[in-house]
Write a protein that holds these residues in place. Sequence first.
Motif, PDB file in Angstrom:
ATOM      1  N   LEU A 114      -2.251  39.869 -26.268  1.00  0.00           N
ATOM      2  CA  LEU A 114      -2.401  40.815 -25.167  1.00  0.00           C
ATOM      3  C   LEU A 114      -3.676  40.549 -24.370  1.00  0.00           C
ATOM      4  O   LEU A 114      -4.637  39.965 -24.886  1.00  0.00           O
ATOM      5  N   GLN A 135      -7.255  44.499 -21.337  1.00  0.00           N
ATOM      6  CA  GLN A 135      -6.868  45.833 -20.890  1.00  0.00           C
ATOM      7  C   GLN A 135      -5.689  46.369 -21.681  1.00  0.00           C
ATOM      8  O   GLN A 135      -5.688  47.525 -22.119  1.00  0.00           O
ATOM      9  N   ASN A 136      -4.679  45.534 -21.895  1.00  0.00           N
ATOM     10  CA  ASN A 136      -3.484  45.984 -22.611  1.00  0.00           C
ATOM     11  C   ASN A 136      -3.772  46.251 -24.086  1.00  0.00           C
ATOM     12  O   ASN A 136      -3.187  47.161 -24.682  1.00  0.00           O
TER      13      ASN A 136
END
Length: 430
Positions: A354, A357-358
């Motif tokens: 990921l 941010q995710n």
Amino acid sequence: MVGLHYEYLGAKILAGFDTYKYSCKDTSPLSQYVMHPFWNQVVKLCPLWVAPNLLTLVGFMFCVGHFLLLTFYDYDYRSGTAPPDISNIPDVPGGIPVPGYIWVLVALFLFLSHTLDGIDGKQARRTGSSTPLGELFDHGLDSWATIFITGSVYSIFGRSEDHFSISPFRMYCVLWNVYFCFLTSHWEKYNTGVLYLPWGYDFSMVSGFVMYLITSVVGQSYWKILLPGNQYPGPFMEIMVYVGNMGITLPVALYNIYKSYKEGTGKNRSFLEANRPLVSTIVAFIVSLIWVLRSPNDILELDPRAMFYVSGTIFANICCKLIISQMSNTQCELFSAILLPYSVVCLIGGFANLSKQNELILLYGFTAFVTLWHIHYGVCVVREMSQHFGIRAFSLVKPSTPPSAPHVLYDTVRLISDDEESDVDIVMGN
């Protein structure tokens, strides 16, 4: 049943509580000769109409409060890394010290939390309102408090890869060591039938209170002093946690379990059944390490506080199941239900590659989810037991509806002899 009326326990477990008797040994000199005499005087200031569980809840909220204060002023654990007076150290980012008056409040909140936790049982005996719910509520909240207490101390020293303190990963391992220490006491009771209170609890609470007061006066830079043996306070405390938990608490617990089998005084479960309560916590630890070690963005460095909190809440939920099973004398579940979503999240965080941010969104979303899960579990269990015993959890006024089981009060008389059980149970029927 849905919502807050969901039944987590069921008839079999509730029936097991009907015959439960509290058996405990507390041999700590600090507890016997300092804390209990103090609490015996403090409890006299408490009105007789105050419910013991209310004291437990308020004490827990003070514990959460001291953690939240430091969360606001030192969210990323950098305030103690390099305060301005030592910020000239190369490669160490300067931190903003926590104000002195905040440390005073943190110390006060911890003191009130410890005191209320110490007098709730005494208040129950004063008011003749001791029930198994009180013990479950107390120990269940204590299991969650492990993250709030230990996670707050880290702010004194700050996160660091240098010799002044320890890294977030090393602190993460310290937290899991504390979780396993707390679990050991209840695993020990699951097999022996007796809760042997560890000496470290009162000592750590008193030490934390004193350290916070010292920090409020001399500042966080004080904890960068060099101790005898060329050791700094932060790493030294890390060593002492491992020595105390793995070098003392675990061996003593193993000896007590062995002794109960040898003398036939315990539950005498098979080897697999005896170790069943350990499985869920071990699995939780393993999947936690998968996320931490394989995170593409080093999630533990990005937000150590959230990762610490999630691990502590997961542990608390698992440990509550063990406390319930040993109190109701029922088989402990092998895999806690909360492990399924936690494992999925940890595997996604470790293998899905990921973006930063995710991955943070995944962490924060699951933090909210697991908090609601655990609160829902606690509220529903308290409601079930209150209904079963025909009591109100936070009031001494009895409800108009009759209990679903004979109302039995468990009054505990504390002794302080080392060679006999420190709690003698007297069963009084209404």
